[in-house]
Design a protein around this motif. Structure first.
Motif, PDB file in Angstrom:
ATOM      1  N   ARG A 255       8.072   6.514   6.086  1.00 25.60           N
ATOM      2  CA  ARG A 255       6.928   5.988   6.552  1.00 25.60           C
ATOM      3  C   ARG A 255       6.958   5.029   8.166  1.00 25.60           C
ATOM      4  N   ASP A 256       8.152   4.654   8.284  1.00 22.55           N
ATOM      5  CA  ASP A 256       8.518   4.040   9.550  1.00 22.55           C
ATOM      6  C   ASP A 256       9.291   4.847  10.375  1.00 22.55           C
ATOM      7  N   ALA A 257       9.320   6.313  10.133  1.00 21.93           N
ATOM      8  CA  ALA A 257       9.849   7.222  11.104  1.00 21.93           C
ATOM      9  C   ALA A 257      11.555   7.288  11.030  1.00 21.93           C
ATOM     10  N   TYR A 258      11.935   6.825  10.111  1.00 23.40           N
ATOM     11  CA  TYR A 258      13.471   6.597   9.869  1.00 23.40           C
ATOM     12  C   TYR A 258      14.168   7.675   9.022  1.00 23.40           C
ATOM     13  N   GLN A 259      15.331   8.160   9.312  1.00 25.21           N
ATOM     14  CA  GLN A 259      15.827   9.049   8.237  1.00 25.21           C
ATOM     15  C   GLN A 259      16.480   8.088   6.996  1.00 25.21           C
ATOM     16  N   GLY A 260      16.610   9.043   5.901  1.00 22.58           N
ATOM     17  CA  GLY A 260      17.390   8.410   4.810  1.00 22.58           C
ATOM     18  C   GLY A 260      18.460   9.585   4.442  1.00 22.58           C
ATOM     19  N   ALA A 261      19.433   9.147   3.483  1.00 20.58           N
ATOM     20  CA  ALA A 261      20.537   9.642   3.159  1.00 20.58           C
ATOM     21  C   ALA A 261      20.629   9.111   1.744  1.00 20.58           C
ATOM     22  N   LEU A 262      21.035  10.094   0.860  1.00 21.22           N
ATOM     23  CA  LEU A 262      21.531   9.765  -0.561  1.00 21.22           C
ATOM     24  C   LEU A 262      22.902  10.495  -0.647  1.00 21.22           C
ATOM     25  N   MET A 263      23.966   9.765  -0.839  1.00 30.61           N
ATOM     26  CA  MET A 263      25.496  10.385  -0.953  1.00 30.61           C
ATOM     27  C   MET A 263      25.932  10.128  -2.333  1.00 30.61           C
ATOM     28  N   ALA A 264      26.064  11.186  -2.927  1.00 31.36           N
ATOM     29  CA  ALA A 264      26.747  11.331  -4.514  1.00 31.36           C
ATOM     30  C   ALA A 264      28.006  11.809  -4.428  1.00 31.36           C
TER      31      ALA A 264
ATOM     32  N   ARG B 133       8.939  -2.006 -10.782  1.00 32.12           N
ATOM     33  CA  ARG B 133       8.143  -2.574  -9.815  1.00 32.12           C
ATOM     34  C   ARG B 133       8.800  -3.691  -9.428  1.00 32.12           C
ATOM     35  N   ARG B 134       9.474  -4.699 -10.285  1.00 27.85           N
ATOM     36  CA  ARG B 134      10.238  -5.949  -9.769  1.00 27.85           C
ATOM     37  C   ARG B 134      11.321  -5.602  -8.818  1.00 27.85           C
ATOM     38  N   VAL B 135      11.823  -4.501  -9.299  1.00 26.38           N
ATOM     39  CA  VAL B 135      13.184  -4.031  -8.339  1.00 26.38           C
ATOM     40  C   VAL B 135      12.751  -3.638  -6.954  1.00 26.38           C
ATOM     41  N   LEU B 136      11.430  -2.749  -6.908  1.00 24.83           N
ATOM     42  CA  LEU B 136      11.131  -2.396  -5.702  1.00 24.83           C
ATOM     43  C   LEU B 136      10.422  -3.459  -4.992  1.00 24.83           C
ATOM     44  N   TYR B 137      10.115  -4.467  -5.355  1.00 30.93           N
ATOM     45  CA  TYR B 137       9.396  -5.562  -4.548  1.00 30.93           C
ATOM     46  C   TYR B 137      10.741  -6.285  -3.896  1.00 30.93           C
ATOM     47  N   GLU B 138      12.064  -6.375  -4.675  1.00 26.86           N
ATOM     48  CA  GLU B 138      13.192  -7.078  -4.130  1.00 26.86           C
ATOM     49  C   GLU B 138      13.740  -6.099  -3.189  1.00 26.86           C
ATOM     50  N   ILE B 139      13.668  -4.796  -3.339  1.00 23.40           N
ATOM     51  CA  ILE B 139      14.126  -3.871  -2.009  1.00 23.40           C
ATOM     52  C   ILE B 139      13.343  -3.815  -0.947  1.00 23.40           C
ATOM     53  N   ALA B 140      11.904  -3.973  -1.128  1.00 23.08           N
ATOM     54  CA  ALA B 140      11.032  -4.199  -0.002  1.00 23.08           C
ATOM     55  C   ALA B 140      11.230  -5.188   0.754  1.00 23.08           C
ATOM     56  N   ASP B 141      11.553  -6.479   0.138  1.00 22.75           N
ATOM     57  CA  ASP B 141      11.735  -7.552   0.830  1.00 22.75           C
ATOM     58  C   ASP B 141      13.152  -7.749   1.579  1.00 22.75           C
TER      59      ASP B 141
ATOM     60  N   ALA C 284       0.730  -1.182  -0.161  1.00 29.03           N
ATOM     61  CA  ALA C 284       0.127   0.048  -0.127  1.00 29.03           C
ATOM     62  C   ALA C 284       1.090   1.260  -0.064  1.00 29.03           C
ATOM     63  N   ASP C 285       2.002   1.283   0.854  1.00 28.42           N
ATOM     64  CA  ASP C 285       2.807   2.426   0.830  1.00 28.42           C
ATOM     65  C   ASP C 285       3.589   2.693  -0.544  1.00 28.42           C
ATOM     66  N   MET C 286       3.841   1.786  -1.425  1.00 24.29           N
ATOM     67  CA  MET C 286       4.599   1.583  -2.534  1.00 24.29           C
ATOM     68  C   MET C 286       3.489   2.154  -3.657  1.00 24.29           C
ATOM     69  N   GLN C 287       2.102   1.841  -3.628  1.00 21.42           N
ATOM     70  CA  GLN C 287       1.174   2.277  -4.311  1.00 21.42           C
ATOM     71  C   GLN C 287       0.929   3.805  -4.251  1.00 21.42           C
ATOM     72  N   THR C 288       0.866   4.026  -2.859  1.00 21.63           N
ATOM     73  CA  THR C 288       0.573   5.303  -2.415  1.00 21.63           C
ATOM     74  C   THR C 288       1.752   6.398  -3.068  1.00 21.63           C
ATOM     75  N   PHE C 289       3.069   6.153  -3.148  1.00 23.14           N
ATOM     76  CA  PHE C 289       4.223   6.794  -3.631  1.00 23.14           C
ATOM     77  C   PHE C 289       4.051   6.801  -5.188  1.00 23.14           C
ATOM     78  N   GLU C 290       3.754   5.503  -5.963  1.00 21.62           N
ATOM     79  CA  GLU C 290       3.575   5.526  -7.186  1.00 21.62           C
ATOM     80  C   GLU C 290       2.538   6.520  -7.759  1.00 21.62           C
ATOM     81  N   ALA C 291       1.152   6.561  -6.953  1.00 23.45           N
ATOM     82  CA  ALA C 291       0.204   7.249  -7.516  1.00 23.45           C
ATOM     83  C   ALA C 291       0.606   8.846  -7.375  1.00 23.45           C
ATOM     84  N   GLY C 292       1.539   9.322  -6.651  1.00 22.19           N
ATOM     85  CA  GLY C 292       1.826  10.747  -6.553  1.00 22.19           C
ATOM     86  C   GLY C 292       3.043  11.104  -7.480  1.00 22.19           C
ATOM     87  N   LEU C 293       3.248  10.162  -8.570  1.00 23.34           N
ATOM     88  CA  LEU C 293       4.264  10.301  -9.827  1.00 23.34           C
ATOM     89  C   LEU C 293       3.718  10.824 -10.865  1.00 23.34           C
ATOM     90  N   PRO C 294       4.210  11.640 -11.774  1.00 22.98           N
ATOM     91  CA  PRO C 294       3.452  12.034 -12.831  1.00 22.98           C
ATOM     92  C   PRO C 294       3.966  10.945 -14.128  1.00 22.98           C
TER      93      PRO C 294
END
Length: 790
Positions: free
Chosen positions: A413-422, A372-380, A354-364
């Protein structure tokens, strides 16, 4: 694997057929001993060598009566008759162990025994030291660099001009010439088993002369030159057959291994030493019978004998597969044990559909099936207790950042922070803009931390991170500098991870967040599984619909002016262009001069265009500044060395010209091409080749004909090998001696599966039953840091 003889390498059935023909001809001619020049017994030293029953039947053929000859021929032909045998269901061992030399008799020795403690003859220790060999184990695993089939050498009548050949024969004459001061030519004439003579020459190799004695039996290899019916060989390699024609020889009459040796160290010496080691070392096996059966592997003793002294092609093939498997198994074990995630527990996320569907619904746009296949692998992975460590691969434009944004959303959604390092500030800004667009509408607070921020602004961002006021932070190495303290870091996304050092990564991962590594560089699966063995692999192998492929054109440098005419037409339409230059020399100074000269030339050739310059001598900030000016359309043409950053987004740039394209690898060309095609306009890549050979054109046509980065990466791997493709990541691939990443995917996947199974059940390999495996792993590792891990 085999060395090349005239006509290629004959199989055992080939040799049976070649031997059968003269025997049948002799029988048909009434047993007159005329079917073979020099008599039937000439065959004994050539095609009959692998067939002892044939040799025995024909022994003394010339002295027999016609009736006895007929009986001998029929007996020999019967011995050559093929036998029907069922195909084995498991690897079959074939004993083919040469007799133990008398001087090596003695008690069994441990693999770790120093070679200096074993009697290999005078001067042996010095020779071993020169070869970098110190223990019996080193010697056993000093595999031949190639194999040659010397069971039957060809007649010189079969040799073509310019062909690489191997000849065995007896010296019947020798000659020494000095045509001019400083030049020495040694010439000998060999007579082979067919009664044919060949002249062999050595140029300026005086040390060879002492081995050229009348009557000595030699094997020589080199390039053949035909002069009518006579043949001359320029010798590249020579071996003296001390065993003689009838004695035990490790250098003829069999498939032999050719080792990496040096002047003064004969192949015969290495073979005899290996023979002693194989006979005196009781070889166990670190793989259990169950594992060997599961993966279709022979045992280690059979593999080592088969690698050094194979009975036939099947034995060598069986040995090679087993020893390749071992190479990959120990590589995977070492990489997994070195990985920061070896046995760590990470965070546990809800990561619901449901969380993944909520996110995708907000995309243009809608996710592709691959996303989607990769997202399910990450979510697992995120839902599991074990720390996620996953490599996300995808070609330019495949949508990796959107997938990473969804993963960061799941963490939030689980109250954790995230980081992206480039790796660079310009890429960090680009990611910041993308994530703000993806996550902002959901209420996710996104921050930016880069070196260019003032001290006050930087301190404020650091405070917001520590207090949990920022949910996702994008940055460069500023994320891991002192003063950054995370409130509750749950997910770390690292872009182009190979650009960061081990210690830099560990600082970011100190709190054991889940880890998602992104790479826009397509890597063949076999290379990814070994070079990134500590990471699970996800691949986005599908581009979003509606993207216009970049048109690529390969031209010769004689048509350069026309290509720049096309560039100028694009500029007049309001577009921009990159021009990339390359040098063979690894010199920043020469690189700068070449780029500067090219920029000056283009200012003359394209007087209407505004030409900018980007090169490796600039600081990171200067490079960012130049790219930002180009992005603002203040340059029409940007001349650059190969420092153009992966992922830099300039939608208005529609043309990429790559000068001297033949000097780049295919994957690098594909990455450079990916700097254009970022907008809605048709984009183009022009490859200018300064070399016009068929080989170069065939290689560059791969880029011209394909836009699939993974297809190109596989082709690049086959052409160049793994050493040039794996970048700066230290993976141990340089230690592969038998492995071929271009063809070993199945073996790699099997070895990786066993390595993961072992570490899952015993993370430190401490079970007594794994002691031999662990000791072999330690012996193969030269890294102190690794030994500390286990």
């Amino acid at each position: 694997m085999f060395g090349c003889y005239s006509g290629g390498v004959p199989t055992l059935s080939d040799m049976q057929e070649k031997l059968r023909r003269p025997l049948e001809l002799e029988l048909a001619q009434g047993c007159q001993n005329r079917a073979v020049s020099g008599g039937m017994e000439r065959l004994l030293d050539n095609f009959a060598r692998p067939f002892p029953k044939v040799r025995e039947a024909l022994r003394g053929y010339g002295d027999l009566t016609v009736v006895a000859r007929e009986a001998a021929l029929r007996s020999a032909l019967a011995a050559l008759a093929p036998t029907s045998r069922p195909a084995p269901t498991a690897p079959t061992r074939v004993e083919n162990r040469p007799a133990l030399p008398p001087e090596s008799d003695g008690a069994p020795l441990a693999p770790g025994t120093e070679l200096s403690r074993v009697n290999f003859g005078p001067g042996a220790v010095k020779k071993f030291t020169a070869l970098g060999l110190h223990t019996l184990r080193d010697l056993l695993h000093e595999y031949p660099r190639r194999h040659e089939d010397r069971r039957a050498l060809p007649s010189l009548a079969q040799v073509e001009d310019g062909q690489k050949v191997t000849v065995e024969g007896v010296i019947v004459s020798k000659h020494r010439r000095t045509p001019r001061p400083g030049m020495l030519i040694l010439e000998v004439t060999l007579e082979n088993a067919w009664g044919e003579r060949v002249k062999c020459t050595w140029f300026n190799q005086a040390w060879v002369e002492k081995g050229l004695r009348d009557g000595a039996r030699l094997i020589v290899s080199g390039r053949a030159k035909r002069f009518g019916r006579s043949v001359q060989v320029a010798v590249e390699h020579m071996e003296s057959l001390s065993g003689g024609a009838g004695g035990e020889s490790l250098s003829s009459g069999r498939i032999i291994g050719v080792y990496d040796a040096r002047d003064g160290i004969s192949q015969e010496f290495v073979r005899r030493a290996v023979q002693v080691a194989l006979t005196r070392v009781p070889i166990g096996d670190y793989l259990t019978p169950r594992w060997r059966a599961q993966y279709g592997l022979t045992d280690l003793p059979d593999a080592l004998w088969g690698m050094h002294f194979p009975h036939d092609e099947a034995h060598l093939e069986r040995a090679t597969r087993r020893l390749k498997f071992d190479e990959y198994l120990f590589l995977e074990l070492r990489v997994l044990l070195q990985g920061e995630d070896a046995v760590l527990f990470g965070k546990r996320f809800g990561a619901t559909d449901a969380d993944m569907q909520t996110f995708e619904a907000g995309l243009p746009f809608a996710f592709t099936n691959a996303q989607r296949r990769v997202l399910y692998e990450i979510a697992d992975d995120m839902r599991a207790e074990r720390q996620m460590a996953r490599l996300l691969q995808g070609d330019v434009g495949s949508g990796k950042t959107a997938v990473a944004a969804c993963a960061l959303f799941l963490a939030w959604r689980d109250a954790y922070q995230g980081a992206l390092m480039a790796p660079t500030e310009i890429l960090a800004r680009q990611h910041y803009a993308s994530l703000t667009g993806y996550l902002g509408p959901h209420g996710v607070r996104v921050g930016l931390l880069i070196g260019a921020l003032g001290q006050k602004a930087k301190a404020e961002v650091q405070r917001q991170i520590a207090d949990g006021e920022l949910d996702v932070v994008v940055g460069t190495q500023a994320l891991i500098q002192e003063g950054v303290s995370w409130h509750n870091l749950g997910l770390a996304v690292v872009d182009e991870e190979h650009r960061f050092g081990v210690m830099q990564r560990r600082k970011l991962l100190a709190g054991r967040p889940d880890v998602l590594v992104m790479s826009a560089t397509p890597i063949p699966r076999s290379l990814a599984l070994t070079s990134y063995g500590d990471l699970e692999l996800s691949v986005i192998d599908e581009l979003p619909p509606g993207r216009t492929p970049i048109q690529t054109k390969l031209i010769q440098d004689t048509a350069r002016r026309q290509s720049y005419g096309f560039v100028m037409r694009q500029i007049r339409e309001g577009r921009q262009a990159y021009v990339v230059t390359a040098l063979i020399e690894e010199s920043e100074t020469l690189e700068l001069l070449a780029a500067t000269q090219l920029a000056d030339d283009l200012r003359v050739l394209l007087p209407e265009a505004r030409v900018g310059l980007l090169h490796g001598r600039m600081s990171a900030q200067e490079k960012d500044d130049v790219m930002e000016v180009f992005r603002r359309r203040e340059f029409d043409v940007l001349v650059s060395t190969t420092v153009i950053e992966v992922g830099v987004d300039v939608p208005n740039a529609t043309v990429m010209v790559i000068e001297n394209a033949e000097r780049f690898g295919l994957s690098q060309l594909h990455q450079l091409r990916g700097r254009v095609g970022r907008g809605s306009n048709q984009s183009y890549c022009i490859l200018v080749a300064g070399e016009h050979s068929q080989k170069t054109r065939k290689r560059l046509k791969i880029i011209e004909d394909s836009t699939d980065g993974f297809v190109i990466a596989e082709a690049d791997l086959k052409l160049r090998g793994h050493g040039e493709l794996r970048g700066t990541r230290q993976s141990g691939l340089d230690e592969l001696r038998l492995g071929d990443l271009g063809s070993d995917l199945e073996i790699i996947e099997q070895a990786r599966a066993l390595a993961k199974y072992l570490l899952h059940h015993d993370p430190t390999l401490s079970h007594p039953g794994l002691a031999y495996l662990k000791s072999e792993l330690q012996a193969r590792s030269s890294q102190v840091a690794y030994r500390e891990v286990i």
